[in-house]
Design a protein around this motif. Structure first.
Motif, PDB file in Angstrom:
ATOM      1  N   GLU A  16      23.563  -4.500  19.827  1.00 61.43           N
ATOM      2  CA  GLU A  16      22.852  -4.869  18.610  1.00 61.43           C
ATOM      3  C   GLU A  16      23.168  -6.329  18.297  1.00 61.43           C
ATOM      4  O   GLU A  16      24.291  -6.781  18.501  1.00 61.43           O
ATOM      5  CB  GLU A  16      23.334  -4.007  17.436  1.00 61.43           C
ATOM      6  CG  GLU A  16      23.010  -2.534  17.567  1.00 61.43           C
ATOM      7  CD  GLU A  16      21.563  -2.230  17.233  1.00 61.43           C
ATOM      8  OE1 GLU A  16      20.957  -2.962  16.436  1.00 61.43           O
ATOM      9  OE2 GLU A  16      21.044  -1.253  17.805  1.00 61.43           O
ATOM     10  N   LYS A  17      22.191  -7.044  17.795  1.00 60.71           N
ATOM     11  CA  LYS A  17      22.420  -8.431  17.390  1.00 60.71           C
ATOM     12  C   LYS A  17      23.494  -8.439  16.301  1.00 60.71           C
ATOM     13  O   LYS A  17      23.470  -7.629  15.385  1.00 60.71           O
ATOM     14  CB  LYS A  17      21.133  -9.044  16.870  1.00 60.71           C
ATOM     15  CG  LYS A  17      21.050 -10.523  17.095  1.00 60.71           C
ATOM     16  CD  LYS A  17      19.607 -10.952  17.049  1.00 60.71           C
ATOM     17  CE  LYS A  17      19.323 -12.371  17.347  1.00 60.71           C
ATOM     18  NZ  LYS A  17      19.741 -12.957  18.536  1.00 60.71           N
ATOM     19  N   GLY A  18      24.484  -9.314  16.453  1.00 56.15           N
ATOM     20  CA  GLY A  18      25.553  -9.430  15.474  1.00 56.15           C
ATOM     21  C   GLY A  18      26.767  -8.559  15.749  1.00 56.15           C
ATOM     22  O   GLY A  18      27.724  -8.588  14.971  1.00 56.15           O
ATOM     23  N   HIS A  39      21.451 -14.548  22.545  1.00 56.15           N
ATOM     24  CA  HIS A  39      20.787 -13.249  22.402  1.00 56.15           C
ATOM     25  C   HIS A  39      21.500 -12.311  21.439  1.00 56.15           C
ATOM     26  O   HIS A  39      20.863 -11.511  20.765  1.00 56.15           O
ATOM     27  CB  HIS A  39      20.663 -12.557  23.768  1.00 56.15           C
ATOM     28  CG  HIS A  39      19.723 -13.248  24.687  1.00 56.15           C
ATOM     29  ND1 HIS A  39      18.362 -13.245  24.521  1.00 56.15           N
ATOM     30  CD2 HIS A  39      19.960 -13.992  25.793  1.00 56.15           C
ATOM     31  CE1 HIS A  39      17.797 -13.947  25.479  1.00 56.15           C
ATOM     32  NE2 HIS A  39      18.742 -14.419  26.257  1.00 56.15           N
ATOM     33  N   VAL A  40      22.824 -12.401  21.382  1.00 61.47           N
ATOM     34  CA  VAL A  40      23.577 -11.398  20.628  1.00 61.47           C
ATOM     35  C   VAL A  40      24.014 -11.883  19.242  1.00 61.47           C
ATOM     36  O   VAL A  40      24.240 -11.071  18.353  1.00 61.47           O
ATOM     37  CB  VAL A  40      24.779 -10.882  21.446  1.00 61.47           C
ATOM     38  CG1 VAL A  40      25.912 -11.871  21.457  1.00 61.47           C
ATOM     39  CG2 VAL A  40      25.233  -9.535  20.942  1.00 61.47           C
ATOM     40  N   GLU A  58      23.438 -13.890  15.653  1.00 61.45           N
ATOM     41  CA  GLU A  58      22.446 -14.426  14.718  1.00 61.45           C
ATOM     42  C   GLU A  58      22.761 -15.904  14.489  1.00 61.45           C
ATOM     43  O   GLU A  58      23.912 -16.327  14.609  1.00 61.45           O
ATOM     44  CB  GLU A  58      22.540 -13.692  13.372  1.00 61.45           C
ATOM     45  CG  GLU A  58      22.318 -12.206  13.448  1.00 61.45           C
ATOM     46  CD  GLU A  58      20.861 -11.810  13.457  1.00 61.45           C
ATOM     47  OE1 GLU A  58      19.986 -12.685  13.339  1.00 61.45           O
ATOM     48  OE2 GLU A  58      20.612 -10.606  13.603  1.00 61.45           O
ATOM     49  N   ASP A  83      25.995 -17.162  12.348  1.00 57.18           N
ATOM     50  CA  ASP A  83      26.909 -16.016  12.257  1.00 57.18           C
ATOM     51  C   ASP A  83      28.344 -16.539  12.208  1.00 57.18           C
ATOM     52  O   ASP A  83      28.811 -17.183  13.148  1.00 57.18           O
ATOM     53  CB  ASP A  83      26.692 -15.119  13.482  1.00 57.18           C
ATOM     54  CG  ASP A  83      27.628 -13.937  13.513  1.00 57.18           C
ATOM     55  OD1 ASP A  83      28.847 -14.151  13.667  1.00 57.18           O
ATOM     56  OD2 ASP A  83      27.138 -12.795  13.425  1.00 57.18           O
TER      57      ASP A  83
END
Length: 173
Positions: free
Chosen positions: A16-18, A47-48, A50, A53
């Motif tokens: 999952e992203k983040g 890709h992973v 945000e 972040d």
């Protein structure tokens, strides 16, 4: 090494992203001795993680202090992809690295500051201006180049900072 790079690619595609655990795993590859592994880590982060972040930024900024120049370079590139220019958190984290012991680490932080700062951002200009007084010539030289990238022609803050240094009692500043 190819199996690990494939593993990173697979991990990034299923995560999952983040996902903090995955971000940490991908960032650990920024210090790999192989340039392709470092490139794969940068792509994986895109890709992973945000944009902006904080966990990803913290992980990458920590690599600015790595002993290997290649790892510091990979961290600078990763920040360029992770951060929108002007992100205050990233600027503060990178600026803090400018106060570290190693001249090569401070030089990497200056390069990273270019990646995270908006042009004419006063806080960034002040951080760079402080490096104009660094004891190491490499850092001072990098600060001059960086100042030209974070300030536009005629920027009063940058002009004042440089003029102040021209009047410094130490000829090496």
């Amino acid at each position: 090494a190819d199996a690990r790079q494939a593993g990173i690619k697979a991990l990034v595609h299923v995560a999952e992203k983040g996902d903090r655990l995955v971000i940490s795993a991908v960032c650990s590859r920024l210090k790999h001795k192989e340039v392709n592994a470092r490139r794969a880590a940068i792509k994986g982060l895109m890709h992973v993680a945000e944009k902006n972040d904080h966990h990803a930024i913290d992980e990458v900024v920590a690599h600015l202090e790595h002993e290997a120049a290649e790892t510091r370079d990979a961290a600078v590139l990763a920040l360029a992809h992770l951060v929108e220019k002007g992100d205050e958190y990233a600027r503060e984290e990178v600026s803090a690295v400018l106060r570290r012991n190693s001249g090569s680490v401070r030089e990497a932080a200056l390069r990273a500051l270019v990646q995270v700062s908006r042009v004419d951002d006063e806080a960034s200009i002040q951080a760079v201006a402080g490096a104009l007084e660094d004891p190491q010539a490499l850092v001072r030289s990098s600060a001059v180049r960086t100042l030209g990238m974070v300030a536009t022609k005629g920027n009063k803050c940058a002009i004042d900072a440089v003029c102040e240094r021209l009047e410094h009692s130490d000829d090496n500043v």
